[in-house]
Design an enzyme around this catalytic site. Structure first.
Site, short mmCIF file in Angstrom:
data_model
loop_
_atom_site.label_atom_id
_atom_site.label_comp_id
_atom_site.label_asym_id
_atom_site.label_seq_id
_atom_site.Cartn_x
_atom_site.Cartn_y
_atom_site.Cartn_z
N THR A 2 40.38 -58.79 -10.19
CA THR A 2 40.58 -58.68 -8.74
C THR A 2 41.82 -59.46 -8.33
O THR A 2 42.47 -60.09 -9.15
CB THR A 2 39.35 -59.22 -7.98
N GLY A 157 48.12 -54.61 -5.39
CA GLY A 157 47.37 -53.39 -5.66
C GLY A 157 48.25 -52.26 -6.18
O GLY A 157 47.79 -51.40 -6.94
N CYS A 160 48.97 -53.98 -10.08
CA CYS A 160 47.88 -54.37 -10.98
C CYS A 160 46.80 -53.29 -11.03
O CYS A 160 46.24 -52.92 -9.99
CB CYS A 160 47.28 -55.69 -10.51
N THR A 163 43.29 -54.06 -9.42
CA THR A 163 43.28 -54.38 -7.99
C THR A 163 43.46 -53.09 -7.22
O THR A 163 44.31 -52.27 -7.56
CB THR A 163 44.45 -55.35 -7.66
#
Length: 174
Positions: A2, A157, A160, A163
């Protein structure tokens, strides 16, 4: 994993996180809530790492906040002491980012409590991307803390694979 990002600026502290839960290379859930308000809405907290482990830490941290009347630093240090002495806690794989009107802290899986430079916290698999984006925005713009967190999470986001773009953002004004 995350991404959790926290920024403090101009009387605001903000913690935001994405909603992706992954198991290996598979996305298991896209709308998990990894950022919460604790202790009478006076403390913000976000977690990265194993979900079950993080919920255990949330519960223990909230209990420490209650027993220390919402004193963030004291509660974090007491949790870290427990983390180092309790065998079951030592096996937990999670990080907590916590903040109140006075302090921003990282509580690590080793039982360390870290107050980061510039009150900027970024943890999780996308943490370094979010941190780089937030640092650049802090140094080169007048954006408020919430906008910096939103943009940092979006950039993380985009880069990654662990994410996503489903964000939970909590703001504490002081």
């Amino acid at each position: 994993m995350t991404t959790i990002l926290s920024v403090r600026r101009d009387g605001q502290v903000v913690i935001g996180g994405d909603g992706q839960v992954s198991l290996g290379n598979t996305v298991m859930k896209g709308n998990a809530r990894k950022v919460r308000r604790l202790y009478k809405n006076q403390v913000l907290a976000g977690f990265a790492g194993g979900t079950a482990d993080a919920f255990t830490l949330f519960e223990r941290f909230e209990a420490k906040l209650e027993s220390h009347n919402g004193q963030l630093t004291r509660a974090a240090v007491e949790l870290a002491k427990d983390w180092r002495t309790d065998r079951s806690l030592r096996r937990l794989e999670a990080l907590l980012a916590v903040a109140d009107k006075e302090a921003s802290l990282i509580i690590t899986g080793n039982g360390d409590v870290i107050q980061p430079e510039d009150d900027l916290i970024a943890i999780g698999s996308g943490g370094m991307y979010a941190q780089a984006a937030a640092r650049a925005l802090l140094e080169n713009t007048q954006l408020d803390a919430r906008n910096i967190v939103e943009k940092g999470l979006k950039i993380a986001g985009d880069i990654c694979v662990y994410t996503n773009q489903n964000h939970t953002i909590e703001v504490l004004d002081y």
